[in-house]
Design a protein around this motif. Structure first.
Motif, mmCIF file in Angstrom:
data_model
loop_
_atom_site.group_PDB
_atom_site.id
_atom_site.type_symbol
_atom_site.label_atom_id
_atom_site.label_comp_id
_atom_site.label_asym_id
_atom_site.label_seq_id
_atom_site.Cartn_x
_atom_site.Cartn_y
_atom_site.Cartn_z
ATOM 1 N N HIS A 1 -5.858 10.167 8.354
ATOM 2 C CA HIS A 1 -6.858 9.263 7.780
ATOM 3 C C HIS A 1 -7.020 9.597 6.298
ATOM 4 O O HIS A 1 -6.855 10.738 5.890
ATOM 5 C CB HIS A 1 -8.200 9.415 8.503
ATOM 6 C CG HIS A 1 -8.127 9.038 9.948
ATOM 7 N ND1 HIS A 1 -8.364 7.763 10.381
ATOM 8 C CD2 HIS A 1 -7.820 9.764 11.040
ATOM 9 C CE1 HIS A 1 -8.203 7.711 11.684
ATOM 10 N NE2 HIS A 1 -7.884 8.914 12.120
ATOM 11 N N GLY A 2 -7.372 8.632 5.501
ATOM 12 C CA GLY A 2 -7.478 8.820 4.067
ATOM 13 C C GLY A 2 -8.560 9.795 3.652
ATOM 14 O O GLY A 2 -9.574 9.942 4.323
ATOM 15 N N HIS B 1 -9.908 7.887 0.157
ATOM 16 C CA HIS B 1 -8.653 8.017 -0.585
ATOM 17 C C HIS B 1 -8.806 7.480 -2.008
ATOM 18 O O HIS B 1 -8.421 8.154 -2.975
ATOM 19 C CB HIS B 1 -7.526 7.272 0.145
ATOM 20 C CG HIS B 1 -6.227 7.296 -0.589
ATOM 21 N ND1 HIS B 1 -5.351 8.359 -0.509
ATOM 22 C CD2 HIS B 1 -5.664 6.401 -1.436
ATOM 23 C CE1 HIS B 1 -4.296 8.113 -1.275
ATOM 24 N NE2 HIS B 1 -4.464 6.929 -1.848
ATOM 25 N N TYR C 1 -3.677 9.710 3.702
ATOM 26 C CA TYR C 1 -3.661 8.256 3.835
ATOM 27 C C TYR C 1 -2.228 7.732 3.846
ATOM 28 O O TYR C 1 -1.879 6.857 4.645
ATOM 29 C CB TYR C 1 -4.476 7.619 2.706
ATOM 30 C CG TYR C 1 -4.763 6.152 2.924
ATOM 31 C CD1 TYR C 1 -5.442 5.725 4.063
ATOM 32 C CD2 TYR C 1 -4.390 5.200 1.999
ATOM 33 C CE1 TYR C 1 -5.728 4.381 4.269
ATOM 34 C CE2 TYR C 1 -4.678 3.857 2.190
ATOM 35 C CZ TYR C 1 -5.340 3.459 3.328
ATOM 36 O OH TYR C 1 -5.629 2.127 3.530
ATOM 37 N N LEU D 1 -5.357 0.899 -5.188
ATOM 38 C CA LEU D 1 -5.261 0.024 -4.023
ATOM 39 C C LEU D 1 -6.306 -1.077 -4.116
ATOM 40 O O LEU D 1 -7.417 -0.852 -4.593
ATOM 41 C CB LEU D 1 -5.484 0.818 -2.732
ATOM 42 C CG LEU D 1 -4.433 1.873 -2.399
ATOM 43 C CD1 LEU D 1 -4.897 2.726 -1.226
ATOM 44 C CD2 LEU D 1 -3.091 1.219 -2.097
ATOM 45 N N GLN E 1 -12.024 5.558 5.427
ATOM 46 C CA GLN E 1 -10.847 6.285 4.954
ATOM 47 C C GLN E 1 -10.210 5.733 3.680
ATOM 48 O O GLN E 1 -9.796 6.499 2.808
ATOM 49 C CB GLN E 1 -9.813 6.411 6.061
ATOM 50 C CG GLN E 1 -9.191 5.116 6.514
ATOM 51 C CD GLN E 1 -7.977 5.345 7.357
ATOM 52 O OE1 GLN E 1 -7.253 6.332 7.202
ATOM 53 N NE2 GLN E 1 -7.715 4.428 8.278
ATOM 54 N N ARG E 2 -10.126 4.427 3.532
ATOM 55 C CA ARG E 2 -9.520 3.853 2.326
ATOM 56 C C ARG E 2 -10.376 4.175 1.099
ATOM 57 O O ARG E 2 -9.844 4.427 0.012
ATOM 58 C CB ARG E 2 -9.349 2.348 2.510
ATOM 59 C CG ARG E 2 -8.521 1.673 1.435
ATOM 60 C CD ARG E 2 -8.352 0.190 1.798
ATOM 61 N NE ARG E 2 -7.576 -0.532 0.820
ATOM 62 C CZ ARG E 2 -6.261 -0.724 0.873
ATOM 63 N NH1 ARG E 2 -5.567 -0.226 1.869
ATOM 64 N NH2 ARG E 2 -5.655 -1.425 -0.066
ATOM 65 N N GLU E 3 -11.687 4.183 1.278
ATOM 66 C CA GLU E 3 -12.590 4.523 0.179
ATOM 67 C C GLU E 3 -12.528 6.015 -0.151
ATOM 68 O O GLU E 3 -12.587 6.390 -1.331
ATOM 69 C CB GLU E 3 -14.013 4.109 0.521
ATOM 70 C CG GLU E 3 -14.203 2.606 0.578
ATOM 71 C CD GLU E 3 -15.605 2.218 1.003
ATOM 72 O OE1 GLU E 3 -16.579 2.813 0.496
ATOM 73 O OE2 GLU E 3 -15.729 1.310 1.860
ATOM 74 N N LEU F 1 -0.487 5.590 6.761
ATOM 75 C CA LEU F 1 0.178 4.298 6.558
ATOM 76 C C LEU F 1 1.607 4.341 7.082
ATOM 77 O O LEU F 1 2.090 3.374 7.686
ATOM 78 C CB LEU F 1 0.166 3.921 5.074
ATOM 79 C CG LEU F 1 -1.184 3.596 4.453
ATOM 80 C CD1 LEU F 1 -1.042 3.411 2.944
ATOM 81 C CD2 LEU F 1 -1.811 2.364 5.094
ATOM 82 N N ASP G 1 0.827 -1.206 0.000
ATOM 83 C CA ASP G 1 0.000 0.000 0.000
ATOM 84 C C ASP G 1 0.865 1.261 0.000
ATOM 85 O O ASP G 1 0.584 2.216 -0.731
ATOM 86 C CB ASP G 1 -0.956 0.023 1.191
ATOM 87 C CG ASP G 1 -2.199 -0.840 0.986
ATOM 88 O OD1 ASP G 1 -2.358 -1.425 -0.112
ATOM 89 O OD2 ASP G 1 -3.001 -0.925 1.925
#
Length: 164
Positions: free
Chosen positions: A114-115, A142, A87, A162, A138-140, A91, A6
């Motif tokens: 946070h993303g 980003h 993000y 990702l 957060q991943r969404e 990480l 990632d």
């Protein structure tokens, strides 16, 4: 995917998603694209596009909460401090097993790793601002920003997306 995978992919995103120029017209186009992408997913977001000196676009979709604006402010502060995606910074903190507060004495009331916030980088100029969304995990957040930036900039998403 692993944390290292990632981090590598986010670094590629940050290297490739660059603008030739960025001003109010590009902010409007980017904001409109983010709004449409969120609507197509039936997502409820707040969207902000700001240079280091001025807010160029802000939109809170119906159902967005006032708290989303605070998340935007905190994530944007992180991008403008590190010139990296929020993000990516998160990480990196995870990899180092630390926090922004412990590593840099940054208060969580003002910074969030946070993303959802991504640097606006203009070739030959560097980071001039940030595009930020808040409302999804957060991943969404980003991933949505990266997807829309890649499409707007005519970049192939292969190798910079990702895994879900």
């Amino acid at each position: 995917m692993s944390l290292e995978d990632d981090l590598r992919i986010v670094a590629l995103q940050e290297q490739r998603l660059l603008f030739d120029r960025f001003g109010p017209a590009e902010a409007w186009d980017l904001g409109r694209r983010l709004k449409e992408a969120a609507e197509s997913r039936r997502a409820t977001l707040a969207i902000d596009i700001s240079t280091q000196m001025q807010q160029l676009f802000h939109f809170a979709m119906p159902g967005a909460a006032p708290n989303n604006a605070d998340w935007i402010r905190r994530k944007r502060n992180t991008v403008l401090r590190f010139f990296r995606s929020s993000y990516g910074v998160g990480l990196q903190m995870q990899q180092r097993q630390t926090t922004l507060q412990a590593a840099y004495a940054l208060e969580m009331t003002d910074y969030a790793d946070h993303g959802g916030s991504f640097p606006l980088v203009v070739k030959g100029m560097g980071c001039i601002g940030a595009v930020t969304v808040s409302g999804l995990p957060q991943r969404e957040d980003h991933g949505l920003v990266v997807e829309v930036l890649a499409d707007m900039l005519g970049q192939d998403r292969d190798g910079i997306t990702l895994a879900p």
